[in-house]
Design a protein around this motif. Structure first.
Motif, PDB file in Angstrom:
ATOM      1  N   ALA A 186     -17.813   7.544   1.548  1.00  0.00           N
ATOM      2  CA  ALA A 186     -17.588   6.215   0.987  1.00  0.00           C
ATOM      3  C   ALA A 186     -18.045   5.176   1.999  1.00  0.00           C
ATOM      4  O   ALA A 186     -17.733   5.275   3.192  1.00  0.00           O
ATOM      5  N   ALA A 187     -18.831   4.199   1.535  1.00  0.00           N
ATOM      6  CA  ALA A 187     -19.463   3.240   2.445  1.00  0.00           C
ATOM      7  C   ALA A 187     -18.459   2.510   3.324  1.00  0.00           C
ATOM      8  O   ALA A 187     -18.754   2.204   4.481  1.00  0.00           O
ATOM      9  N   GLN A 188     -17.268   2.237   2.825  1.00  0.00           N
ATOM     10  CA  GLN A 188     -16.283   1.509   3.629  1.00  0.00           C
ATOM     11  C   GLN A 188     -15.795   2.314   4.833  1.00  0.00           C
ATOM     12  O   GLN A 188     -15.211   1.761   5.761  1.00  0.00           O
ATOM     13  N   ASN A 189     -16.092   3.623   4.831  1.00  0.00           N
ATOM     14  CA  ASN A 189     -15.673   4.475   5.946  1.00  0.00           C
ATOM     15  C   ASN A 189     -16.804   4.758   6.925  1.00  0.00           C
ATOM     16  O   ASN A 189     -16.614   5.518   7.877  1.00  0.00           O
ATOM     17  N   VAL A 190     -17.975   4.154   6.700  1.00  0.00           N
ATOM     18  CA  VAL A 190     -19.122   4.382   7.570  1.00  0.00           C
ATOM     19  C   VAL A 190     -19.424   3.090   8.322  1.00  0.00           C
ATOM     20  O   VAL A 190     -19.719   2.058   7.705  1.00  0.00           O
TER      21      VAL A 190
END
Length: 250
Positions: free
Chosen positions: A220-224
Motif C-alpha cells: 500500500a502506497a501509504q506504507n512506502v
C-alpha cells in the motif's frame, strides 16, 4: 456402460477413416490427380498456400488468401488456411505473390511495427486493412509467436532501449542465485524492474500501491516511504436519499 463407451470410440474412429456424413478429411499426401477420398483436402506438392478439395469425388483447386498457408495437418472441422507460424510447409516452398496494400504487406497476418526501441506496436491485417494494436505495458510483440512477450525473449527487440532502463552491473543476491531475478525500483513508485540474467523486465503495481524495495514487493502506497502521495483515500459515504421522504413543491 463400458461396452457402450468402447463402441462409441470404435464408431468415431471408423467415421474418421471412411468420412461419415460427408465431412472433409485432410490428407497429408500431396495431390496426385485423383480423389482417393470422396470428401478430402490434399496439399499441392510445390506450393504451400494451394490445395485441392474433393467434394463428392469432384476435385477443385483452391488458393488460400494472401498471407495464409494450407495446413495439411489441420483437423476435419478446422479451416485449413492458417497463419504461417501454425503451418509446417516442409518441401512445399512456393507461395503466391504478395497482394500488398498501402497498410499491409499481405492481405492477412500480424506484423511488427517500429524498430528495436519501439517493440510494443504491431499490425493485424485482415483483407488488406491494417489495425494497429499495442501490447500491455512492458511487453513486446514477438513476430515469431504472434504474442506479446518479455522484451528479452524477442529477437527483434532491444530491452534496454525499449524500457529505457539498464540493469545495474553489481551483484545483488538477496536470496537469489547468480543470474536469477533481482528487483529494482524505477524513478516511478509504481514501476519496478526484474533483472533476469542482466536483462530488464518491467512490472507495474496496481492503483494505490507502490513497490517497496526493502520487501521486494508491492505494498500500500501509504506504507512506502516517498510514495505516500499515491495512496488511495476512501471517499466519504454519500447520504442515501429515500424517495418516500422527498417533498416536491408544486
Amino acid at each position: 456402460m463400458k461396452h457402450f463407451s468402447v463402441a462409441v470410440l470404435l464408431i468415431a474412429f471408423f467415421c474418421y477413416q471412411v468420412d461419415c456424413g460427408g465431412r472433409k478429411k485432410v490428407q497429408e499426401e500431396p495431390w496426385k490427380g485423383s480423389c482417393l477420398e470422396k470428401n478430402a483436402r490434399y496439399p499441392v506438392a510445390d506450393q504451400c498456400d494451394r490445395y485441392v478439395e474433393c467434394t463428392d469425388g469432384e476435385p477443385e483447386e483452391k488458393l488460400c488468401s494472401d498471407g495464409l498457408l494450407f495446413n495439411d495437418r489441420a483437423g476435419v472441422f478446422t479451416f485449413p488456411c492458417q497463419y504461417p507460424i501454425d503451418v509446417d510447409c516442409g518441401t512445399r516452398s512456393g507461395r503466391q505473390a504478395p497482394q500488398a496494400t498501402e497498410e499491409c504487406a499481405h492481405q492477412f497476418g500480424y506484423f511488427k511495427l517500429g524498430d528495436e526501441s519501439e517493440c510494443q506496436y504491431f499490425l493485424n491485417c485482415a483483407d488488406g486493412r491494417g489495425y494497429k494494436l499495442t501490447c500491455p505495458i512492458g511487453l513486446a510483440f514477438n513476430p515469431e509467436t504472434y504474442q506479446c512477450d518479455w522484451p528479452d525473449l524477442v529477437t527483434a527487440c532491444n530491452p534496454e532501449a525499449y524500457l529505457r532502463y539498464t540493469c545495474p552491473p553489481e551483484t545483488r543476491e538477496e536470496g537469489f542465485g547468480p543470474g536469477e531475478t533481482k528487483f529494482y525500483r524505477s524513478d516511478d513508485c509504481q514501476r519496478y524492474f526484474l533483472c533476469n540474467n542482466g536483462r530488464p523486465r518491467l512490472h507495474v503495481c496496481g492503483v494505490g500501491a507502490a513497490f517497496d524495495e526493502s520487501l521486494n514487493r508491492c505494498e500500500a502506497a501509504q506504507n512506502v516511504t516517498g510514495c505516500e502521495h499515491l495512496a488511495v483515500t476512501e471517499e466519504p459515504e454519500k447520504p442515501i436519499i429515500h424517495l418516500k421522504t422527498l417533498k416536491i413543491n408544486n
